[in-house]
Scaffold this active site. Structure first.
Site, PDB file in Angstrom:
ATOM      1  N   ASP A 194     -59.283  52.996 -54.979  1.00  0.00           N
ATOM      2  CA  ASP A 194     -58.530  51.257 -55.511  1.00  0.00           C
ATOM      3  C   ASP A 194     -57.042  52.280 -55.799  1.00  0.00           C
ATOM      4  OD1 ASP A 194     -60.309  49.317 -55.638  1.00  0.00           O
ATOM      5  OD2 ASP A 194     -60.312  49.372 -58.238  1.00  0.00           O
TER       6      ASP A 194
HETATM    7  N1  URA Z   1     -64.923  51.389 -57.837  1.00  0.00           N
HETATM    8  C1  URA Z   1     -63.655  50.539 -57.785  1.00  0.00           C
HETATM    9  O1  URA Z   1     -63.602  49.542 -59.284  1.00  0.00           O
HETATM   10  N2  URA Z   1     -62.448  51.140 -57.975  1.00  0.00           N
HETATM   11  C2  URA Z   1     -62.879  52.314 -56.762  1.00  0.00           C
HETATM   12  O2  URA Z   1     -61.519  52.679 -56.782  1.00  0.00           O
HETATM   13  C3  URA Z   1     -63.702  53.518 -56.755  1.00  0.00           C
HETATM   14  C4  URA Z   1     -65.114  52.005 -57.463  1.00  0.00           C
END
Ligand code: URA
Length: 237
Positions: free
Chosen positions: A104
């Site tokens: 993310d």
């Molecule tokens: N899980 C999440 O919620 N975000 C990420 O960036 C990676 C795994």
């Protein structure tokens, strides 16, 4: 044998047009001699090609480790946002690079950037059981039921059942989580299903490959061959 402009264009971010122009202005050397004709056939394994003073090493694929900073999108390109490929140093850029698995925008840590689709598929497919390790910081102290829920397979708010995850409490509000799937916002949603909000998320390891502690946020380096193997050789139960 392949055309010089094709070899350069697959190994760099230069377009064929750039390459033609650079050749005409004497910026391309073939085995140490100026080469003004970018159509000439070369042996990419043997011939030495230099573009604007930089030697072009021929590699079928490249594999980079990035310590992803916050605020950068895990994508190759985006009209509105800066991507992880945008922030690569110029010498690492190639046209077909992509992040193998997304983090993310606000997640930090270990990200692999490559142009090898088969490798990425092998690393990301849940069937291959390559575990991604995250350190999650939560909005409140953890209680003892979370570990069991993670280990039994969390059911997300929309009913999706996750595979069993590994969970280790590191402190009051920090945990190490290992998952081998990559559902959208998976770790955040797994915690949400247990009534916790993830306030910080960092990926620290993939398989046996750990984030290099010498890499600062936004820094990137090439993986060694043995590091590529480490991704696939974690012993899991
Ligand atoms: N899980 C999440 O919620 N975000 C990420 O960036 C990676 C795994």
């Amino acid at each position: 044998m392949e055309r010089l402009d094709k070899v350069i264009s697959t190994q760099t971010s230069y377009s064929r047009k750039d390459i033609k122009r650079m050749a005409r202005s004497g910026e391309i050397l073939l085995n140490g001699e100026i080469c003004k004709n970018s159509d000439v056939k070369v042996d990419p394994q043997k011939d030495e090609i230099t573009v604007c003073g930089e030697k072009i090493g021929y590699k079928k694929h490249v594999y980079y480790m990035m310590n992803k900073p916050k605020g950068v999108l895990s994508a190759s390109n985006d009209r509105n946002a800066t991507t992880v490929v945008d922030i690569l140093p110029e010498k690492f850029k190639r046209k077909t690079l992509f992040p193998a698995g997304r983090l993310d925008k606000d997640t930090t840590g270990l990200l692999i950037i490559t142009d090898d689709g088969d490798f990425a598929h092998r690393m990301l497919s849940p069937n291959k059981r390559v575990y991604k390790h995250y350190i999650a910081t939560l909005d409140k102290p953890l209680n003892d039921t979370v570990k069991e829920k993670f280990e039994n397979g969390i059911v997300l708010a929309d009913g999706t059942k996750c595979l069993k995850a590994y969970f280790e409490k590191l402190s009051d509000n920090k945990a190490l989580v290992k998952i081998c799937e990559g559902k959208f916002h998976q770790v955040k949603k797994m915690f949400l299903a247990c009534s916790y909000t993830v306030v910080e998320l960092e990926r620290v390891r993939i398989g046996s490959l750990k984030l290099d502690p010498d890499l600062e946020r936004a820094q990137v380096r090439e993986l060694t061959e043995s590091e590529i193997i480490q991704i696939f050789d974690e012993k899991t139960d």
